[in-house]
Design a protein around this motif. Structure first.
Motif, PDB file in Angstrom:
ATOM      1  N   TRP A   1       0.831  -1.204   0.000  1.00 23.90           N
ATOM      2  CA  TRP A   1       0.000   0.000   0.000  1.00 23.90           C
ATOM      3  C   TRP A   1       0.866   1.253   0.000  1.00 23.90           C
ATOM      4  N   LEU A   2       1.918   1.263   0.819  1.00 25.00           N
ATOM      5  CA  LEU A   2       2.797   2.433   0.889  1.00 25.00           C
ATOM      6  C   LEU A   2       3.417   2.758  -0.470  1.00 25.00           C
ATOM      7  N   ILE A   3       3.866   1.732  -1.176  1.00 23.03           N
ATOM      8  CA  ILE A   3       4.535   1.945  -2.466  1.00 23.03           C
ATOM      9  C   ILE A   3       3.659   2.739  -3.429  1.00 23.03           C
TER      10      ILE A   3
ATOM     11  N   PRO B   1      11.431   3.545  -3.067  1.00 24.82           N
ATOM     12  CA  PRO B   1      10.000   3.310  -2.920  1.00 24.82           C
ATOM     13  C   PRO B   1       9.648   3.170  -1.438  1.00 24.82           C
ATOM     14  N   SER B   2       8.535   3.764  -1.046  1.00 20.60           N
ATOM     15  CA  SER B   2       8.215   3.931   0.373  1.00 20.60           C
ATOM     16  C   SER B   2       8.018   2.646   1.163  1.00 20.60           C
ATOM     17  N   GLY B   3       7.793   1.534   0.505  1.00 21.53           N
ATOM     18  CA  GLY B   3       7.629   0.276   1.233  1.00 21.53           C
ATOM     19  C   GLY B   3       8.906  -0.268   1.836  1.00 21.53           C
ATOM     20  N   VAL B   4      10.050   0.341   1.525  1.00 20.16           N
ATOM     21  CA  VAL B   4      11.334  -0.206   1.989  1.00 20.16           C
ATOM     22  C   VAL B   4      11.425  -0.307   3.506  1.00 20.16           C
ATOM     23  N   LEU B   5      10.897   0.662   4.199  1.00 23.51           N
ATOM     24  CA  LEU B   5      11.007   0.639   5.653  1.00 23.51           C
ATOM     25  C   LEU B   5      10.293  -0.577   6.235  1.00 23.51           C
TER      26      LEU B   5
END
Length: 189
Positions: free
Chosen positions: A24-26, A55-59
């Motif tokens: 979802w974040l990605i 890409p934001s899902g990395v965390l």
């Protein structure tokens, strides 16, 4: 010990929850959202005044690698392998259509790589095992995901840095867990 199994199931639930959250974040959260591409976040200062982005899902994927290790510590190898397969299937179900193969393959391969490194190292030290297995897992995840999803490794540095931040941030908690386990005489599953 019932408390330890309950803790293991909490780690398992958190691990599985990482899959839809990262997907979802990605597609929805970032300082920049590339049309027909990922939403990006800064993960480190860069050169020429531009931050290193990923890409934001990395965390969340960095966190998933650590949680996978904790599932194995609490519930054992069979639960862990089941969780990896369930996570890969869930990843394929919740990913954007353009990211299904990349998301599922990256999740499956990186978590299996993490498993392969963590398993023999865990007896030599929890923190070392978590750090090294997560490092291997985050590199595999980054390369596989970026190549399959976008056909390039443009965000590789950002992917690795972003996931590594979460692994590093988890180390104080891993240390507390390790020390508590030692005080209570709890061995890894």
């Amino acid at each position: 010990m019932a408390r330890i199994r309950l803790e293991g199931f909490a780690f398992l639930a958190a691990f599985i929850a990482c899959v839809p959250l990262a997907n979802w974040l990605i597609g929805n959260v970032g300082t920049i959202c590339v049309p027909q591409g990922p939403c990006l976040i800064p993960v480190a200062p860069g050169f020429n005044g531009q931050a290193v982005t990923a890409p934001s899902g990395v965390l969340i994927i960095g966190l998933a690698l650590v949680l996978r290790d904790l599932v194995q510590r609490r519930l054992g190898k069979l639960w862990t392998l089941g969780a990896i397969l369930a996570g890969a299937a869930l990843s394929g179900l919740v990913a954007a259509p353009s990211l299904v193969v990349a998301s599922a393959a990256a999740f499956l391969l990186s978590e299996l790589a993490d498993f392969a490194v963590y398993t023999p190292l865990q007896k030599r030290g929890l923190i070392r095992a978590v750090l090294l297995s997560s490092l291997v897992g985050l590199c595999v995840d980054s390369v596989v995901f970026l190549y399959l999803a976008f056909g390039s490794l443009d965000y590789l540095a950002g992917q690795i840095i972003g996931k590594a931040w979460m692994v590093l941030f988890s180390i104080p908690i891993i240390r507390l867990l390790r020390d508590r386990d030692a005080r209570l005489g709890i061995a890894a599953a």
